[in-house]
Every structure is written in C-alpha cells, then in structure tokens.
Design a protein around this motif. Structure first.
Motif, PDB file in Angstrom:
ATOM      1  N   LYS A 126     -31.060  -4.018  40.250  1.00 39.04           N
ATOM      2  CA  LYS A 126     -31.829  -4.986  39.480  1.00 39.04           C
ATOM      3  C   LYS A 126     -32.854  -5.735  40.324  1.00 39.04           C
ATOM      4  O   LYS A 126     -33.851  -6.223  39.792  1.00 39.04           O
ATOM      5  N   THR A 127     -32.605  -5.857  41.636  1.00 38.34           N
ATOM      6  CA  THR A 127     -33.505  -6.634  42.484  1.00 38.34           C
ATOM      7  C   THR A 127     -34.465  -5.780  43.289  1.00 38.34           C
ATOM      8  O   THR A 127     -35.353  -6.313  43.940  1.00 38.34           O
ATOM      9  N   SER A 128     -34.287  -4.447  43.260  1.00 41.80           N
ATOM     10  CA  SER A 128     -35.180  -3.565  44.007  1.00 41.80           C
ATOM     11  C   SER A 128     -35.875  -2.630  43.033  1.00 41.80           C
ATOM     12  O   SER A 128     -35.679  -2.699  41.827  1.00 41.80           O
ATOM     13  N   SER A 129     -36.687  -1.731  43.583  1.00 40.72           N
ATOM     14  CA  SER A 129     -37.387  -0.786  42.725  1.00 40.72           C
ATOM     15  C   SER A 129     -36.387   0.133  42.052  1.00 40.72           C
ATOM     16  O   SER A 129     -35.327   0.441  42.610  1.00 40.72           O
ATOM     17  N   PRO A 130     -36.657   0.603  40.822  1.00 41.33           N
ATOM     18  CA  PRO A 130     -35.722   1.465  40.108  1.00 41.33           C
ATOM     19  C   PRO A 130     -35.363   2.716  40.898  1.00 41.33           C
ATOM     20  O   PRO A 130     -36.213   3.336  41.530  1.00 41.33           O
ATOM     21  N   LEU A 131     -34.093   3.064  40.858  1.00 45.83           N
ATOM     22  CA  LEU A 131     -33.605   4.248  41.551  1.00 45.83           C
ATOM     23  C   LEU A 131     -33.511   5.411  40.580  1.00 45.83           C
ATOM     24  O   LEU A 131     -33.181   5.232  39.412  1.00 45.83           O
ATOM     25  N   SER A 132     -33.806   6.616  41.057  1.00 43.10           N
ATOM     26  CA  SER A 132     -33.750   7.788  40.194  1.00 43.10           C
ATOM     27  C   SER A 132     -32.328   8.260  39.971  1.00 43.10           C
ATOM     28  O   SER A 132     -32.075   9.045  39.073  1.00 43.10           O
ATOM     29  N   LYS A 133     -31.392   7.780  40.788  1.00 42.06           N
ATOM     30  CA  LYS A 133     -29.989   8.141  40.620  1.00 42.06           C
ATOM     31  C   LYS A 133     -29.127   7.084  41.300  1.00 42.06           C
ATOM     32  O   LYS A 133     -29.604   6.320  42.130  1.00 42.06           O
ATOM     33  N   PRO A 134     -27.844   7.012  40.954  1.00 39.05           N
ATOM     34  CA  PRO A 134     -26.968   6.014  41.567  1.00 39.05           C
ATOM     35  C   PRO A 134     -26.892   6.182  43.075  1.00 39.05           C
ATOM     36  O   PRO A 134     -27.117   7.266  43.612  1.00 39.05           O
ATOM     37  N   ILE A 135     -26.561   5.096  43.768  1.00 38.77           N
ATOM     38  CA  ILE A 135     -26.486   5.135  45.224  1.00 38.77           C
ATOM     39  C   ILE A 135     -25.361   6.054  45.690  1.00 38.77           C
ATOM     40  O   ILE A 135     -25.533   6.861  46.603  1.00 38.77           O
ATOM     41  N   LEU A 136     -24.189   5.935  45.075  1.00 42.16           N
ATOM     42  CA  LEU A 136     -23.059   6.765  45.473  1.00 42.16           C
ATOM     43  C   LEU A 136     -23.188   8.177  44.923  1.00 42.16           C
ATOM     44  O   LEU A 136     -23.744   8.370  43.841  1.00 42.16           O
ATOM     45  N   PRO A 137     -22.667   9.173  45.644  1.00 42.31           N
ATOM     46  CA  PRO A 137     -22.668  10.539  45.097  1.00 42.31           C
ATOM     47  C   PRO A 137     -21.853  10.609  43.816  1.00 42.31           C
ATOM     48  O   PRO A 137     -20.859   9.901  43.659  1.00 42.31           O
ATOM     49  N   SER A 138     -22.274  11.428  42.890  1.00 39.44           N
ATOM     50  CA  SER A 138     -21.545  11.584  41.644  1.00 39.44           C
ATOM     51  C   SER A 138     -20.171  12.199  41.901  1.00 39.44           C
ATOM     52  O   SER A 138     -19.995  13.022  42.808  1.00 39.44           O
ATOM     53  N   ILE A 139     -19.189  11.794  41.102  1.00 38.30           N
ATOM     54  CA  ILE A 139     -17.867  12.411  41.191  1.00 38.30           C
ATOM     55  C   ILE A 139     -17.972  13.902  40.901  1.00 38.30           C
ATOM     56  O   ILE A 139     -17.232  14.713  41.464  1.00 38.30           O
ATOM     57  N   ALA A 140     -18.910  14.276  40.031  1.00 37.48           N
ATOM     58  CA  ALA A 140     -19.094  15.695  39.725  1.00 37.48           C
ATOM     59  C   ALA A 140     -19.498  16.479  40.964  1.00 37.48           C
ATOM     60  O   ALA A 140     -19.134  17.643  41.122  1.00 37.48           O
ATOM     61  N   THR A 141     -20.244  15.856  41.859  1.00 34.18           N
ATOM     62  CA  THR A 141     -20.642  16.518  43.109  1.00 34.18           C
ATOM     63  C   THR A 141     -19.458  16.663  44.048  1.00 34.18           C
ATOM     64  O   THR A 141     -19.268  17.711  44.684  1.00 34.18           O
ATOM     65  N   LEU A 142     -18.625  15.623  44.129  1.00 32.92           N
ATOM     66  CA  LEU A 142     -17.522  15.621  45.090  1.00 32.92           C
ATOM     67  C   LEU A 142     -16.402  16.578  44.709  1.00 32.92           C
ATOM     68  O   LEU A 142     -15.737  17.133  45.581  1.00 32.92           O
ATOM     69  N   VAL A 143     -16.156  16.770  43.412  1.00 27.60           N
ATOM     70  CA  VAL A 143     -15.024  17.602  42.988  1.00 27.60           C
ATOM     71  C   VAL A 143     -15.453  18.984  42.513  1.00 27.60           C
ATOM     72  O   VAL A 143     -14.610  19.765  42.076  1.00 27.60           O
ATOM     73  N   ASN A 144     -16.706  19.296  42.597  1.00 24.80           N
ATOM     74  CA  ASN A 144     -17.191  20.591  42.129  1.00 24.80           C
ATOM     75  C   ASN A 144     -16.659  21.718  43.017  1.00 24.80           C
ATOM     76  O   ASN A 144     -17.005  21.791  44.197  1.00 24.80           O
ATOM     77  N   PRO A 145     -15.808  22.600  42.501  1.00 21.60           N
ATOM     78  CA  PRO A 145     -15.260  23.688  43.327  1.00 21.60           C
ATOM     79  C   PRO A 145     -16.312  24.697  43.739  1.00 21.60           C
ATOM     80  O   PRO A 145     -16.095  25.485  44.664  1.00 21.60           O
TER      81      PRO A 145
END
Length: 213
Positions: A126-145
């Motif tokens: 909210k206080t910085s420029s809009p981000l194109s994606k969340p800061i943390l990696p998606s759970i879908a990325t971490l658990v993708n086999p």
C-alpha cells in the motif's frame, strides 16, 4: 493431451494422491481468470465497518452481543493471472457479523465488518509502487512436483531481494513479519489472534477487527 490421457499418467496420479492441484490443468485456457481470482471468489478492495444489512427470518436472542468471524485470503496484488497462484496466497481479511440489539425496537440487528490485516507485506504494497505479484513465492510454486529446485531457489532469492532492502534507513515500511495471517482466528487469553503457518500470530481488536499487532 486430453483429460483421460493426462489423468492416466503416473505423474498425475502422484499429484492427485499428494493433494496437489496445479494452478492450471494442461487443457485449460491460460487467458481465463483463475477460479479463486474471479466470480464469487474475486478479491475485493472495499472495507466496511459495522455496516447494517437487511435480513429475512428471525435472529435468536442468544446471538445478542455476539460476533461471528471468519478469516480468509483476499489478495491485494494477484492481478497477474499468468503466474503460479494458490488459494492460500491472499492477504488476510477477517470478516465478521456483529449482532446488536436495537434500543428502540428491541430487535437484533446484524452489522457486517471486513478489514485487511495490517501485515508488513500488506503495508509495503500500500505504501510502495504496485507489485505485479506477492513478495513471497506462491505455495503452488513450492509444492509443485513438476517444479525444479532452481525455480524454487530463484523465487526465494527474489523474495529476499525485496525484503532485505526494506530495512535500509529512510524507507517507510520495513518487512519483518512475512506471514499473511489469512488462515484462522483463535481467541486466547481474552485476545483474538489471526494465524498463518509461516509467521507469528497477529492480534485484532473486536468488534471492529482493527489490527493491534
């Protein structure tokens, strides 16, 4: 590759057995919004405070003075639908219905409140420029086999590259609590606490659902 052949492979069978659901199936159109980012599940930006709503039927007298609260993910920056995404990525937004008795009529009135939890991640967006994606990696990325260790490391390094510089002098908001506090709400020691598996609990105040820290 059609559905029958896809579900007939050993790899896909392991994916289903492990409870993993890819962000998109191979036959799905990548140009269409993800189910949890569209329609009835689409993120909302409006916060309401003790808003009176109409209702049908009768509210039990035992509800007077009580409040029903749920917590869930409401992503602020999930506007890039081409990336990996997961139900659990969204920023925490508790929603509650407060039941108060009207002094004039004696009837119980439901008042709705929903507020974003003021996590460091939410405030940084909210206080910085809009981000194109969340800061943390998606759970879908971490658990993708089907993902590689390299892609996971790149996602983690990218998150660190955003978090660590936020602690430099002169910046408005440093990122310390990396959780999104969107999983559950517990009432312990006369305090309402929102939780997330990767971060500490965050206290909210009742009935306004404001973040206390």
């Amino acid at each position: 590759m059609d559905r029958i052949k896809y579900f007939g492979t050993d790899k896909s069978a392991k994916m289903i057995w492990r409870g993993y659901t890819p962000a998109r199936m191979p036959w799905e159109d990548s140009s269409q919004p993800l189910p949890w980012l569209s329609g009835n599940f689409a993120p909302i930006a409006t916060e309401l405070l003790c808003t009176l709503y109409s209702y049908t039927g009768a509210i039990p007298n035992k509800f007077a003075g009580g409040q029903s609260i749920r917590n869930g993910g409401n992503p602020v920056s999930n506007d890039n639908l081409s990336r990996d995404a997961h139900w659990f990525d969204g920023d925490g937004m508790p929603s509650g219905v407060l039941f108060r008795r009207d002094e004039r009529s004696g009837h119980i009135q439901p008042k709705f409140t929903n507020r974003f939890i003021q996590t460091d991640l939410y405030l940084s967006i909210k206080t910085s420029s809009p981000l194109s994606k969340p800061i943390l990696p998606s759970i879908a990325t971490l658990v993708n086999p089907q993902g590689s260790l390299t892609s996971i490391l790149i996602s983690i390094i990218g998150a660190l590259a955003l978090v660590l510089p936020s602690h430099l002098p002169g910046l408005q908001q440093s990122i310390k609590k990396i959780g999104v506090a969107n999983t559950a709400i517990y009432f312990h020691d006369d305090r309402a606490l929102t939780t997330y598996e990767s971060g500490p609990p965050i206290r909210i105040l009742l009935p306004e659902l404001a973040t206390a820290g």
